[in-house]
Structures are given as structure tokens and as C-alpha cells.
Design an enzyme around this catalytic site. Structure first.
Site, mmCIF file in Angstrom:
data_model
loop_
_atom_site.group_PDB
_atom_site.id
_atom_site.type_symbol
_atom_site.label_atom_id
_atom_site.label_comp_id
_atom_site.label_asym_id
_atom_site.label_seq_id
_atom_site.Cartn_x
_atom_site.Cartn_y
_atom_site.Cartn_z
ATOM 1 N N GLU A 20 0.829 -1.205 0.000
ATOM 2 C CA GLU A 20 0.000 0.000 0.000
ATOM 3 C C GLU A 20 0.869 1.263 0.000
ATOM 4 O OE1 GLU A 20 -3.106 -0.052 -0.606
ATOM 5 O OE2 GLU A 20 -3.279 -2.227 -0.471
ATOM 6 N N GLU B 117 0.059 -2.738 -9.922
ATOM 7 C CA GLU B 117 0.164 -3.777 -8.905
ATOM 8 C C GLU B 117 1.573 -4.360 -8.841
ATOM 9 O OE1 GLU B 117 -3.100 -5.175 -6.770
ATOM 10 O OE2 GLU B 117 -2.197 -3.202 -6.942
#
Length: 211
Positions: free
Chosen positions: A83, A141
Site C-alpha cells: 500500500e 500492482e
């Protein structure tokens, strides 16, 4: 806007107390992390059973208790590193901009200059709904995974932590039931989890072989 959004999110979700079991666990894991790339960061746990975590452009990282219940400390840190990667790579800022436009509140917010007017409670709710549907690309990602791999090595965390976390979540999603559906909700915004798990294991294997 990110700061305003996080104030709204924290007001509408039960944040765990610092002296609770969750709070103490989080402090033990993240207490030494004060900033990333010059940006102050802050961490919190929502006492909800969702299996999820997310970041915001102001450096806020929020983890759901349901996620902490099913993964190890090293795996929690790998997810946090992932994150943080989205913050450093400005993915979350880009998602906020996109959600702001998609939520049809841009004009309602009264943005007549470079600074948007303060959003109302209903507008922030609409923004939250729009962000739920924001999906990261495979490129984003993979870049966040690469960031957390380096983050794990730097912080003496198991290099297999991210691949282990992803594999565990994939197993839960395939098991069905309420928890499986909650994991699938996380995967809706973080796609290609099985491919990412394989890729991260390969990175860990190469790292370990080189030591």
C-alpha cells in the site's frame, strides 16, 4: 481532498483504540515508520471483518481487522509495504482524481479555481462509493509489489511474505463463504493475485539463491 476524505472515512468507520490488542500489534509493527519518501504516514485499523487494506494520497494507510486476523505479522507488513508503494507511485492520487470525476461531484464541489471547495458529507460519501470501484492496473500492482519486496528486505521481513499473503488470500477466496466473498472484494481492486503470488515467489527464490 485526500486528507478530507480520510477524516470522513475515520468518522464513518470504527477505528481501533491504540491500547487494544489490534492497536498494540499495529504499533509494534509500524511504530518505527514515520515517513515515506518525505511524506508523513499514519496507520490505523478499522474494527470491521472486511479482509482488506487501502492507502490514500495523504499517506494514510488503513487495515481492516478481518485481514489482520488471517495473516501473519510479516504478511501484514508486506501488505502495508504494498500500500505504501501505491502512495509512493502516486497510484492512489491518480485513483482519487479519477473517482472525483466519476462520482459526478466535480461541478457540485464548486471547483472554480485550482482549489476545490470543501466537500459536503454526501459528496464525500459519493466519492467513497466511486473509490470502491477503482481498480489498479497490472502495471501498478507489479510496481507496488516490487516496492514492498524491497521494503521487506530493508526491514528484515521474510522475502516470501508477500507471496505467502497472496496465496493465503487466494485460498480463502476459493473456500467460499462470507470470508471468501470479503477477500474477493479486495481482489476486485487488486487484480491478478495468483499471478502476483507466483511472481513474488520467484523474486524471493532469486534473492535467497543469491545470498
Amino acid at each position: 481532498m485526500s486528507r478530507e476524505y480520510m477524516v470522513w472515512m475515520d468518522a464513518h468507520n470504527p477505528l481501533t483504540a491504540a491500547d487494544s490488542e489490534y492497536g498494540q500489534r499495529l504499533e509494534k509493527l509500524t511504530g518505527h515508520i514515520k515517513e515515506i519518501g518525505g511524506m508523513p504516514v499514519n496507520f490505523g485499523i478499522y474494527e470491521v471483518m472486511d479482509v482488506n487494506a487501502f492507502a490514500c494520497g495523504d499517506g494514510s494507510i488503513r487495515i481492516c481487522a478481518g485481514l489482520m486476523d488471517v495473516i501473519t505479522d510479516d504478511e501484514v507488513m508486506a501488505v502495508i509495504g504494498h500500500e505504501l508503494g501505491h502512495v509512493v507511485n502516486t497510484d492512489v492520487k491518480d485513483a482519487m482524481k479519477s473517482a472525483y470525476t466519476r462520482s459526478a461531484i466535480q461541478n457540485a464541489a464548486g471547483a472554480v479555481s485550482n482549489t476545490a471547495a470543501k466537500l459536503t458529507d454526501s459528496e464525500l460519501g459519493a466519492l467513497a462509493e466511486a473509490l470502491v470501484g477503482a481498480q489498479y492496473s497490472q502495471k501498478q500492482e507489479y510496481a507496488a509489489d516490487d516496492y514492498t519486496f524491497d521494503f521487506c528486505i530493508k526491514n528484515n521481513i521474510d522475502p516470501y511474505a508477500m507471496s505467502n499473503a497472496l496465496n493465503r488470500l487466494v485460498e480463502l477466496s476459493q473456500a467460499g463463504g462470507e470470508k471468501g466473498s470479503r477477500v474477493q472484494q479486495m481482489f476486485s481492486t487488486h487484480p491478478d493475485s495468483e499471478k502476483r503470488a507466483v511472481r513474488m515467489k520467484e523474486k524471493a527464490d532469486n534473492y535467497v539463491a543469491a545470498q
